[in-house]
Design a protein around this motif. Structure first.
Motif, PDB file in Angstrom:
ATOM      1  N   ALA A  16      -1.833  -0.338  -3.152  1.00  0.00           N
ATOM      2  CA  ALA A  16      -0.421   0.552  -3.214  1.00  0.00           C
ATOM      3  C   ALA A  16      -0.582   1.030  -4.626  1.00  0.00           C
ATOM      4  O   ALA A  16       0.033   2.125  -4.951  1.00  0.00           O
ATOM      5  N   THR A  28      -0.270   4.846  -5.547  1.00  0.00           N
ATOM      6  CA  THR A  28       0.946   5.551  -6.256  1.00  0.00           C
ATOM      7  C   THR A  28       0.544   6.319  -7.491  1.00  0.00           C
ATOM      8  O   THR A  28       1.087   7.351  -7.627  1.00  0.00           O
ATOM      9  N   LEU A  62       1.487   6.615   0.596  1.00  0.00           N
ATOM     10  CA  LEU A  62       1.763   5.053   1.067  1.00  0.00           C
ATOM     11  C   LEU A  62       1.797   5.022   2.609  1.00  0.00           C
ATOM     12  O   LEU A  62       1.268   3.968   2.965  1.00  0.00           O
ATOM     13  N   ALA A 108       7.625   4.790   3.647  1.00  0.00           N
ATOM     14  CA  ALA A 108       6.388   4.062   3.041  1.00  0.00           C
ATOM     15  C   ALA A 108       6.835   2.589   3.372  1.00  0.00           C
ATOM     16  O   ALA A 108       5.822   1.798   3.452  1.00  0.00           O
ATOM     17  N   LEU A 119       3.803   0.217   5.013  1.00  0.00           N
ATOM     18  CA  LEU A 119       3.315  -0.993   4.473  1.00  0.00           C
ATOM     19  C   LEU A 119       3.626  -2.346   4.888  1.00  0.00           C
ATOM     20  O   LEU A 119       2.577  -3.176   4.855  1.00  0.00           O
TER      21      LEU A 119
END
Length: 275
Positions: A126, A130, A184, A259, A263
């Motif tokens: 992640a 990002t 994400l 996101a 996640l």
């Protein structure tokens, strides 16, 4: 006779070992930049910007040849109008592949052997996603702004999308935030579905199919759902939407929620399922 037993201090847990996290992030960065699909998707974004510039050029030429009453009906010649949706898909697909490619090749077993803390592995992915998406998004929006400004020159609105860089800045930042959020989401979908085809279908549905489908719902309900979609949130976040449904803080919260949900679901399934 008494004996003295020496004891070693306990090692810090793997999940909070910052040096271990840094090494895992470095490893994930090497994986991402060494995969051929990374260059393909980034190349597709460059091509999308070029096509957006071509469309903006043709719009400007058409504006020059149109009478004044028709010129007032034109939209802004902004290359990002074409490039942004394509970039959303490409970056989300790239992020999904950061996970699904390991399942496809069987490398996920090696990765989990090297990094047994699955949460740390997903966190590392992640972080890399990002950073790559944020840098790419900022570069994309800046190039589109300056390309559009160069094409339209000193022509007035509406063909000139922005009067100045300051006017465009909220939109540039909101587009970048939306790209990071969607990437994400792609990573989370990759962890959930573990298959590239399934992740790409889900991303395509969210970005391109659902916006069409909601138009067949009752108008008020359809507008509320449409306003929550990733393709529509940047304008509300920037405060430039002509008829916003949500405030800027609410739009930011919805983007973050996309996101977070993807996640979290990916992390939970990654922990519970075998590789």
């Amino acid at each position: 006779m008494s004996t003295i037993t020496a004891t070693r201090p306990a090692a810090p847990p793997a999940e909070v070992n910052t040096s271990g996290l840094a090494r895992t992030i470095a490893s994930e960065w090497v994986k991402l930049r060494s995969v051929r699909s990374t260059h393909m998707y980034l190349g597709a974004i460059v091509l999308a910007v070029a096509l957006g510039g071509l469309v903006a050029y043709l719009m400007t030429a058409d504006w020059d040849a149109s009478p004044a009453e028709e010129q007032a009906m034109f939209g802004g010649a902004d290359p990002a109008q074409l490039a942004f949706p394509i970039a959303q898909f490409c970056l989300a697909a790239l992020a999904a592949l950061a996970m699904t490619s390991e399942y496809a090749t069987g490398m996920i077993r090696t990765s989990l052997t090297a990094v047994p803390a699955r949460g740390r592995m997903l966190l590392s992915k992640a972080v890399v996603v990002t950073v790559v998406t944020a840098v790419t998004g900022l570069a994309l929006t800046l190039v589109c702004f300056f390309l559009g400004a160069a094409i339209t020159g000193d022509r007035p609105a509406p063909i000139r999308a922005w009067e100045s860089f300051g006017d465009a800045l909220p939109t540039l930042l909101s587009h970048s935030a939306a790209l990071v959020s969607m990437a994400l989401v792609g990573l989370g979908l990759g962890a959930i579905l573990r298959a590239t085809a399934g992740a790409l279908v889900a991303i395509t549905g969210l970005l391109f199919v659902v916006p069409i489908a909601v138009q067949f719902l009752p108008r008020e309900l359809g507008m509320k759902i449409f306003a929550t979609l990733p393709i529509e949130l940047p304008g509300q976040l920037a405060g430039t939407a002509s008829d916003p449904v949500y405030s800027q803080p609410a739009a930011a919260g919805i983007l973050a929620l996309y996101a977070a949900v993807a996640l979290t679901a990916g992390w939970l399934l990654l922990r519970r399922r075998d590789a």
